[in-house]
Scaffold this active site. Structure first.
Site, short mmCIF file in Angstrom:
data_model
loop_
_atom_site.label_atom_id
_atom_site.label_comp_id
_atom_site.label_asym_id
_atom_site.label_seq_id
_atom_site.Cartn_x
_atom_site.Cartn_y
_atom_site.Cartn_z
N CYS A 14 -4.24 -6.44 -82.97
CA CYS A 14 -4.92 -6.67 -81.49
C CYS A 14 -6.00 -7.50 -81.88
O CYS A 14 -6.21 -7.89 -80.85
CB CYS A 14 -5.56 -5.36 -81.70
N LYS A 17 -5.05 -11.27 -80.29
CA LYS A 17 -5.41 -11.39 -78.41
C LYS A 17 -6.31 -12.67 -78.54
O LYS A 17 -7.28 -13.02 -79.50
CB LYS A 17 -6.18 -10.18 -77.92
N THR A 48 -10.91 -5.06 -62.58
CA THR A 48 -11.70 -4.30 -63.26
C THR A 48 -11.20 -4.64 -65.50
O THR A 48 -12.28 -4.14 -65.96
CB THR A 48 -12.78 -3.25 -62.66
N ASP A 51 -7.12 -0.66 -68.18
CA ASP A 51 -6.11 -0.47 -69.51
C ASP A 51 -4.60 -0.22 -68.71
O ASP A 51 -3.89 -1.19 -69.37
CB ASP A 51 -6.03 0.83 -70.51
N ASP A 68 2.75 -4.19 -74.73
CA ASP A 68 1.85 -4.21 -75.24
C ASP A 68 2.27 -4.60 -76.45
O ASP A 68 3.48 -3.76 -76.28
CB ASP A 68 0.19 -3.75 -75.55
N ASP A 91 -2.26 3.07 -73.65
CA ASP A 91 -2.44 2.23 -72.11
C ASP A 91 -2.76 3.50 -71.13
O ASP A 91 -3.31 3.77 -70.58
CB ASP A 91 -2.16 1.18 -72.15
N GLY A 139 15.29 -2.51 -73.91
CA GLY A 139 14.31 -3.65 -74.00
C GLY A 139 14.61 -5.16 -74.00
O GLY A 139 15.98 -5.24 -73.06
N SER A 141 14.96 -9.44 -76.02
CA SER A 141 14.43 -9.57 -77.62
C SER A 141 14.10 -11.30 -77.77
O SER A 141 15.70 -11.74 -77.28
CB SER A 141 15.57 -9.25 -79.00
N ASP A 224 -9.30 2.67 -74.19
CA ASP A 224 -9.34 2.63 -75.16
C ASP A 224 -9.65 1.91 -75.73
O ASP A 224 -10.07 0.34 -75.55
CB ASP A 224 -7.71 2.59 -75.72
#
Length: 330
Positions: A14, A17, A48, A51, A68, A91, A139, A141, A224
């Site tokens: 992270c 980011k 705001t 998450d 994420d 999240d 998913g 790739s 988090d």
């Protein structure tokens, strides 16, 4: 290990980011008009910087949606997969939800790293999804010069019992469910190859129990702690809630070796950017630079920061009426 995955990416976890200040400038003014005839009611969106997004479908049922992914934070591919999955699932827990289904996101340097390493990454993600009781259904790739992995996750929650970052009120204590120091230890791992088992255990530990305990305790405000550090995420929470957050720096828990990593210079660039971002809004009191950097350290799969108390999460401060600074260190 023959190949150190962290050496194939410029950033790590992270900490890679986009800096929070630059991100907010990019998103400024990008209001999204509500679509006509869309099912459900959007309860949590961009406003705001919470998450995850939340859409109420009907009384008692809301959909929680998040995504994420990041570059390798450790060299072991199986552990990286577990960490990335736990981070993505977090999240949903941070909103008071339960993950339902996840999709893999994989970017892979096909001419550089073998596919058996990618398989181990995916195996790690699948292991954590199974631990969470979350379906994993395929998913997407692509090829990429840097390896990246994560998940898009959909969960469910009770819209009347959400955890939100804008629901903080004066008088509430602040609790933290995992210790800090992941950013500096991961940076040391990347530079030296040293392995920190406590850090790996912390990053792979799901926030499921903390999220459930918060909901059962009637807590309404949480977030988090990930790439923007404790101070960065707490600043967003306090700003959104219209309060000031007071942090008892001596009460904040840290991983073994974290302070030594700061002293030895293993501070990620993301942690320094986090500190620069919150500095104009923070009364640092008598805190030293080492403490400030640890409180701003860019975490990967960190704990839940709660405006309330749950078992096993130390109280590290409190919310008070808005004062001259949004954050105060004592």
């Amino acid at each position: 290990m023959d190949r150190r995955l962290t050496q194939y990416a410029q950033g790590g976890g992270c900490a890679c980011k986009i800096p929070p200040g630059e991100l907010e400038q990019t998103l400024a003014g990008l209001g999204v008009a509500p679509p006509r005839d869309a099912p459900g009611e959007l309860l949590v969106g961009l406003e705001t910087g919470d998450d995850a997004a939340v859409v109420r479908l009907r009384d008692g049922v809301a959909i929680v949606s998040t995504v994420d992914f990041f570059t390798p934070v450790v060299d072991d591919p199986f552990d990286w997969g577990r960490i990335a999955a736990a981070n993505a699932l977090s999240d949903v827990y941070a909103m008071g939800g339960r993950p339902l289904v996840a999709l893999n996101l994989l970017c892979w340097p096909t001419g550089t790293l073998p596919y058996d390493l990618a398989r181990e990454v995916l195996r790690g993600g699948a292991a954590v999804a199974a631990e969470a009781g979350c379906h994993l259904a395929g998913g997407h790739s692509i090829t990429d010069p840097e390896p990246k992995y994560g998940m898009a996750v959909t969960g469910v929650a009770d819209p009347a019992r959400l955890l939100r970052n804008d629901a903080g009120r004066p008088g509430l204590p602040l609790s933290l469910s995992k210790p800090l120091g992941l950013g500096v230890l991961n940076n040391r791992h990347k530079a030296t190859g040293e392995v920190f088992p406590e850090a790996v255990e912390t990053m792979t530990r799901l926030n499921a129990a903390a999220g459930q305990a918060a909901v059962e305790a009637g807590i309404a405000c949480a977030t988090d702690v990930t790439g923007f550090g404790l101070l960065g995420h707490l600043y967003k929470l306090a700003r959104a809630s219209g309060v000031t957050a007071v942090v008892d720096a001596a009460a904040v828990p840290y991983l073994a070796g974290a302070r030594e990593a700061v002293r030895d210079g293993y501070v990620p660039g993301g942690s320094r950017r986090n500190l620069d971002w919150v500095a104009p809004h923070t009364d640092f009191g008598q805190s030293d630079e080492e403490t400030r950097l640890l409180l701003a350290d860019a975490q990967t799969s960190g704990g839940l920061l709660l405006a309330g108390e749950i078992p096993g999460a130390p109280v590290i401060g409190e919310l008070i009426p808005r004062a001259g600074s949004v954050l105060i260190l004592r």
